[in-house]
Design a protein around this motif. Sequence first.
Motif, PDB file in Angstrom:
ATOM      1  N   GLY A  61       0.796  -1.224   0.000  1.00 17.55           N
ATOM      2  CA  GLY A  61       0.000   0.000   0.000  1.00 17.55           C
ATOM      3  C   GLY A  61       0.827   1.271   0.000  1.00 17.55           C
ATOM      4  N   ASP A  62       2.125   1.161  -0.124  1.00 17.72           N
ATOM      5  CA  ASP A  62       3.016   2.327  -0.122  1.00 17.72           C
ATOM      6  C   ASP A  62       2.923   3.049  -1.473  1.00 17.72           C
ATOM      7  N   ALA A  63       2.251   4.185  -1.482  1.00 20.07           N
ATOM      8  CA  ALA A  63       2.009   4.923  -2.724  1.00 20.07           C
ATOM      9  C   ALA A  63       3.308   5.399  -3.367  1.00 20.07           C
ATOM     10  N   ASP A  64       4.282   5.817  -2.549  1.00 16.79           N
ATOM     11  CA  ASP A  64       5.564   6.270  -3.099  1.00 16.79           C
ATOM     12  C   ASP A  64       6.298   5.121  -3.793  1.00 16.79           C
ATOM     13  N   ALA A  65       6.309   3.969  -3.177  1.00 11.76           N
ATOM     14  CA  ALA A  65       6.957   2.802  -3.777  1.00 11.76           C
ATOM     15  C   ALA A  65       6.232   2.388  -5.051  1.00 11.76           C
ATOM     16  N   CYS A  66       4.925   2.471  -5.033  1.00 12.81           N
ATOM     17  CA  CYS A  66       4.121   2.128  -6.197  1.00 12.81           C
ATOM     18  C   CYS A  66       4.477   3.044  -7.374  1.00 12.81           C
ATOM     19  N   ARG A  67       4.548   4.337  -7.103  1.00 14.59           N
ATOM     20  CA  ARG A  67       4.900   5.290  -8.157  1.00 14.59           C
ATOM     21  C   ARG A  67       6.320   5.043  -8.660  1.00 14.59           C
ATOM     22  N   SER A  68       7.245   4.818  -7.755  1.00 12.86           N
ATOM     23  CA  SER A  68       8.634   4.584  -8.125  1.00 12.86           C
ATOM     24  C   SER A  68       8.771   3.343  -9.010  1.00 12.86           C
ATOM     25  N   LEU A  69       8.112   2.263  -8.642  1.00 12.92           N
ATOM     26  CA  LEU A  69       8.188   1.040  -9.436  1.00 12.92           C
ATOM     27  C   LEU A  69       7.474   1.195 -10.777  1.00 12.92           C
ATOM     28  N   THR A  70       6.419   1.982 -10.803  1.00 10.57           N
ATOM     29  CA  THR A  70       5.732   2.242 -12.062  1.00 10.57           C
ATOM     30  C   THR A  70       6.643   3.014 -13.009  1.00 10.57           C
ATOM     31  N   LEU A  71       7.313   4.007 -12.488  1.00  8.38           N
ATOM     32  CA  LEU A  71       8.249   4.781 -13.311  1.00  8.38           C
ATOM     33  C   LEU A  71       9.424   3.907 -13.773  1.00  8.38           C
ATOM     34  N   THR A  72       9.882   3.035 -12.909  1.00  8.03           N
ATOM     35  CA  THR A  72      10.954   2.110 -13.289  1.00  8.03           C
ATOM     36  C   THR A  72      10.483   1.200 -14.414  1.00  8.03           C
TER      37      THR A  72
END
Length: 119
Positions: A18-29
């Motif tokens: 549920g970590d939104a920052d991690a989700c965004r980071s992995l999406t960008l990766t």
Amino acid sequence: MPSYRHIDLNVLLQAVGGDADACRSLTLTYLDVAPPMHEQLQRALRSGDCGAAAYAAHALKGSTTLVGAGPLSAALQALEAQARAGQSAALAPAAAGLAQLFGAALDEVRRSLADGEVR
């Protein structure tokens, strides 16, 4: 929340607790690494190189599974199995359909960012 046919945003969100920052980071990766991985796979498919196709399909499958691209991940899994079985005649014909699925999933990942679904 917009409707997506080729990705499931909840898969990645659950994978990162549920970590939104991690989700965004992995999406960008994913947006950075997936297109070159797909190109590598397409080259292997066109050349009929079973070893390279199996390797590239497996690598891309990991990324697509993480972003919830179920249909694409399933196609990559089937392609990887064919390549590992040495079915080189099946590789080139799979390229177009795979490219279509990859493009659709990639578009939806980009749209999820633009729509603010991935924060």
